[in-house]
Scaffold this motif. Sequence first.
Motif, PDB file in Angstrom:
ATOM      1  N   ILE A  69       0.759  -1.134  -0.115  1.00 49.95           N
ATOM      2  CA  ILE A  69      -0.032   0.050  -0.040  1.00 49.95           C
ATOM      3  C   ILE A  69       0.822   1.282  -0.001  1.00 49.95           C
ATOM      4  O   ILE A  69       0.576   2.184  -0.718  1.00 49.95           O
ATOM      5  N   ALA A  70       2.072   1.254   0.716  1.00 49.63           N
ATOM      6  CA  ALA A  70       2.772   2.221   0.838  1.00 49.63           C
ATOM      7  C   ALA A  70       3.702   2.761  -0.395  1.00 49.63           C
ATOM      8  O   ALA A  70       3.628   3.858  -0.820  1.00 49.63           O
ATOM      9  N   ILE A  71       3.994   1.519  -0.997  1.00 50.56           N
ATOM     10  CA  ILE A  71       4.437   1.740  -2.434  1.00 50.56           C
ATOM     11  C   ILE A  71       3.709   2.158  -3.435  1.00 50.56           C
ATOM     12  O   ILE A  71       3.862   3.068  -4.167  1.00 50.56           O
ATOM     13  N   GLU A  72       2.337   1.664  -3.493  1.00 48.70           N
ATOM     14  CA  GLU A  72       1.342   2.385  -4.540  1.00 48.70           C
ATOM     15  C   GLU A  72       1.079   3.734  -4.420  1.00 48.70           C
ATOM     16  O   GLU A  72       0.924   4.485  -5.129  1.00 48.70           O
ATOM     17  N   GLU A  73       1.008   4.193  -2.857  1.00 50.76           N
ATOM     18  CA  GLU A  73       0.860   5.517  -2.690  1.00 50.76           C
ATOM     19  C   GLU A  73       2.008   6.299  -3.426  1.00 50.76           C
ATOM     20  O   GLU A  73       1.748   7.551  -3.877  1.00 50.76           O
ATOM     21  N   ASP A  74       2.968   5.787  -3.239  1.00 53.24           N
ATOM     22  CA  ASP A  74       4.389   6.900  -3.296  1.00 53.24           C
ATOM     23  C   ASP A  74       4.680   6.684  -4.915  1.00 53.24           C
ATOM     24  O   ASP A  74       5.668   7.276  -5.554  1.00 53.24           O
ATOM     25  N   ASN A  75       4.298   5.388  -5.500  1.00 52.46           N
ATOM     26  CA  ASN A  75       4.742   5.234  -6.795  1.00 52.46           C
ATOM     27  C   ASN A  75       3.936   5.991  -7.899  1.00 52.46           C
ATOM     28  O   ASN A  75       3.215   5.255  -8.575  1.00 52.46           O
ATOM     29  N   ASN A  76       4.035   7.067  -7.966  1.00 48.23           N
ATOM     30  CA  ASN A  76       3.421   7.851  -8.989  1.00 48.23           C
ATOM     31  C   ASN A  76       4.352   8.863  -9.641  1.00 48.23           C
ATOM     32  O   ASN A  76       5.432   9.049  -9.061  1.00 48.23           O
ATOM     33  N   ARG A  77       3.765   9.596 -10.616  1.00 47.70           N
ATOM     34  CA  ARG A  77       4.835  10.787 -11.273  1.00 47.70           C
ATOM     35  C   ARG A  77       4.940  11.573 -10.404  1.00 47.70           C
ATOM     36  O   ARG A  77       5.974  12.518 -10.417  1.00 47.70           O
ATOM     37  N   VAL A  78       3.917  12.009  -9.544  1.00 47.95           N
ATOM     38  CA  VAL A  78       3.826  13.483  -8.962  1.00 47.95           C
ATOM     39  C   VAL A  78       4.905  13.537  -7.610  1.00 47.95           C
ATOM     40  O   VAL A  78       5.817  14.475  -7.890  1.00 47.95           O
ATOM     41  N   SER A  79       5.087  12.284  -6.986  1.00 50.38           N
ATOM     42  CA  SER A  79       5.944  11.965  -6.241  1.00 50.38           C
ATOM     43  C   SER A  79       7.411  11.990  -6.654  1.00 50.38           C
ATOM     44  O   SER A  79       8.188  12.505  -6.114  1.00 50.38           O
TER      45      SER A  79
END
Length: 211
Positions: A69-79
């Motif tokens: 869950i933590a990886i999915e929340e941070d694994n985006n282009r904005v971060s």
Amino acid sequence: MIQIPDENTNMFIDIRTSLFAMYLFLTGDSSALSNWSYTNNPSIAVLVVLFSLLIVVYLMNLLIGLLNIAIEEDNNRVSYLIQKAEILAEIELFYLLPHQRRWQTWFPEVIHYYADADKTRKEIERLIEKGEWDTKEQEFAEMRKNLLDKLQIKHDPIDNKVILKKLDKLEELEKTYGKTLDKLENLEKSDKEKLEKLEKLEKLLEEIRAK
């Protein structure tokens, strides 16, 4: 001959060796319980099964799920872009020489930014619907107006749907407030009438007592 238990024969006589025995349990090594037979000590077998189910199966899977869950929340282009900007800002502040900061190739006066017209139009329309487009910064007013003209978006700050909705809500609140005031006035009138009746009754009682 009876051998006295020590750290080598019984790892649970010391807190440090008992913690190490639990660590060995996690790796699948149950040699710390080799001195006891499971048939004569069924409680040990039950505890081993509970330990394997609770710690190895449940808590490990829970930890893996939380990490996913933590990886999915941070694994985006904005971060990714935010982290990249922070690293670049740190490099510019602490790792560049003064003459490097004056290079026009690295730090141009004008930066041209490319944005997709359709995505920009959708984002502006979303901001207009939420009432977040018309901000108080006057220095960007002309830029916002030019952007609306370029994208052919018709927007009148006075005739904004969000403002109209807020006005409708205010009118509804005024109506409800007026209704509550009318109810209070009616209650006051009824209370006054009741008081007048009570006063008349008291006067009648006094007259009857006087006779």
